[in-house]
Design an enzyme around this catalytic site. Structure first.
Site, PDB file in Angstrom:
ATOM      1  N   CYS A 320       0.827  -1.209   0.000  1.00 34.07           N
ATOM      2  CA  CYS A 320       0.000   0.000   0.000  1.00 34.07           C
ATOM      3  C   CYS A 320       0.861   1.259   0.000  1.00 34.07           C
ATOM      4  O   CYS A 320       0.343   2.366   0.144  1.00 34.07           O
ATOM      5  CB  CYS A 320      -0.950   0.004   1.194  1.00 34.07           C
ATOM      6  N   GLU A 354      -2.154   0.949  -4.508  1.00 31.92           N
ATOM      7  CA  GLU A 354      -1.735  -0.405  -4.134  1.00 31.92           C
ATOM      8  C   GLU A 354      -0.956  -0.966  -5.318  1.00 31.92           C
ATOM      9  O   GLU A 354      -1.289  -0.703  -6.481  1.00 31.92           O
ATOM     10  CB  GLU A 354      -2.940  -1.298  -3.853  1.00 31.92           C
TER      11      GLU A 354
END
Length: 364
Positions: A320, A354
């Site tokens: 992330c 992401e």
């Protein structure tokens, strides 16, 4: 995300900018072109949290710009949130306006919805929850067809379930998940489903074992377990561990052993630095690990955990934070190369992204 950032017409441009940023970060490692997985332009976020702001003797949904706590942005609808959240927002507002038992000292509202159509609403109060609140909340749950959770200092009241039920399709199989109130879940369900399918394909069918760090509620564990002989998975959050165990049982996945350890603690166990009672009865040496799957927090893997992953032929990494991903790859680049990479646009109209990489051991 500020209100002005929501720009569906400019979505393709902002996604191209993210792809360029990821390409630049991975260029020193000779990464192949990234697969890019886009998001729905609106109604993609399955959870939302609002503070309530009192104005004209009414409470309104409100958000605040970063660093600003005193100038609210009043909200009637929230187009990035799921259609279910947008339908529930005016219904819930009308309910608290009509009921002092629901509105008295209510200061925050949280929504959690799923692609499967389930919904849960959490109401947070600066007062104890009494019998009048309970009766009003039970009627609210029935009227809106949702689970309702009331929170006040030191107390939680659950009406219905304390989790939302999700269903995600991976390689033609549907996996069902309990997503507990207050625990982490992927906010963009559509993109999450794309991530699961990418990870499933990237790992491929194997005849050895998988180590998974940071497994959460088993989001990736369930489909990846069908690709290997057996899985050793770790997670430190008690709530997430309980949900993962339920999800494994509900889906009939019986080749996973889950232990409540941090990645750092498991590193110590595998290095035989010290034993852990939570590993009692688990023979770590019986595993034939060929791959490791990691989905760490924004800080990435600490140096010792990163060094641990070097032992494995295949490192499947969901990130992330592309900056910490690049830092971890730099540590591993002398022994592993990037075989595949991907960009998953979980957070349109923000700089967040992401990403995923499959690292494989270099020959020789």
């Amino acid at each position: 995300m500020s209100a002005v950032a929501f720009d569906p017409q400019g979505y393709t441009h902002q996604l191209d900018e993210k792809a360029a940023r990821l390409r630049e970060l991975l260029a020193p490692f000779d990464a192949p072109p990234a697969q890019v997985f886009d998001s729905p332009r609106e109604h993609y976020r399955l959870r939302a949290e609002f503070r309530l702001w009192r104005e004209d003797n009414q409470r309104h949904y409100a958000m605040f710009a970063p660093g600003e706590k005193h100038v609210p942005i009043l909200i009637d609808s929230f187009p990035i949130a799921s259609a279910r959240i947008n339908a529930l927002m005016p219904q819930l507002k009308a309910a608290w306006q009509a009921s002092s038992a629901l509105s008295h000292k209510l200061f925050q509202v949280e929504f959690l919805t799923t692609l499967a159509g389930d919904a849960m609403v959490t109401l947070c109060y600066h007062r104890p929850l009494d019998a009048d609140w309970q009766a009003a909340a039970e009627q609210l749950a029935e009227d809106l067809q949702v689970s309702v959770i009331g929170r006040s200092k030191g107390k939680r009241v659950v009406i219905g379930r304390d989790y939302a039920q999700e269903a995600l399709s991976v390689a033609g199989r549907t996996f069902r998940y309990q997503q507990p109130e207050g625990a982490f879940t992927q906010p963009n369900g559509t993109v999450n489903q794309k991530m699961l399918n990418w990870a499933y394909d990237a790992l491929g069918p194997r005849e050895d074992d998988l180590l998974e760090l940071y497994c959460g509620n088993g989001n990736f564990t369930l489909p990846l377990a069908t690709r290997v002989r057996k899985v050793l998975a770790t997670e430190i959050s008690k709530t997430s561990v309980a949900a993962a165990l339920n999800n494994l049982a509900d889906n009939g996945v019986d080749n996973v052993t889950l232990v409540r350890l941090s990645a750092e603690e498991l590193t110590e166990a595998l290095n035989e630095v010290r034993p852990f009672r939570r590993l009692q009865g688990i023979d770590l040496k019986s595993y034939q690990f060929g791959s490791v799957f990691v989905d760490p927090p924004r800080a990435g893997m600490d140096p010792d955990t990163c060094e641990l992953t070097r032992r494995f032929d295949n490192i499947l990494y969901i990130s992330c934070n592309p900056e910490t991903l690049a830092a971890n790859i730099a540590q591993l680049h002398d022994t592993h190369r990037i075989e595949r990479c991907a960009l998953f646009d979980q957070f349109p109209y923000t700089h967040h992204m992401e990403s995923g990489v499959l690292l494989v051991r270099r020959d020789g």
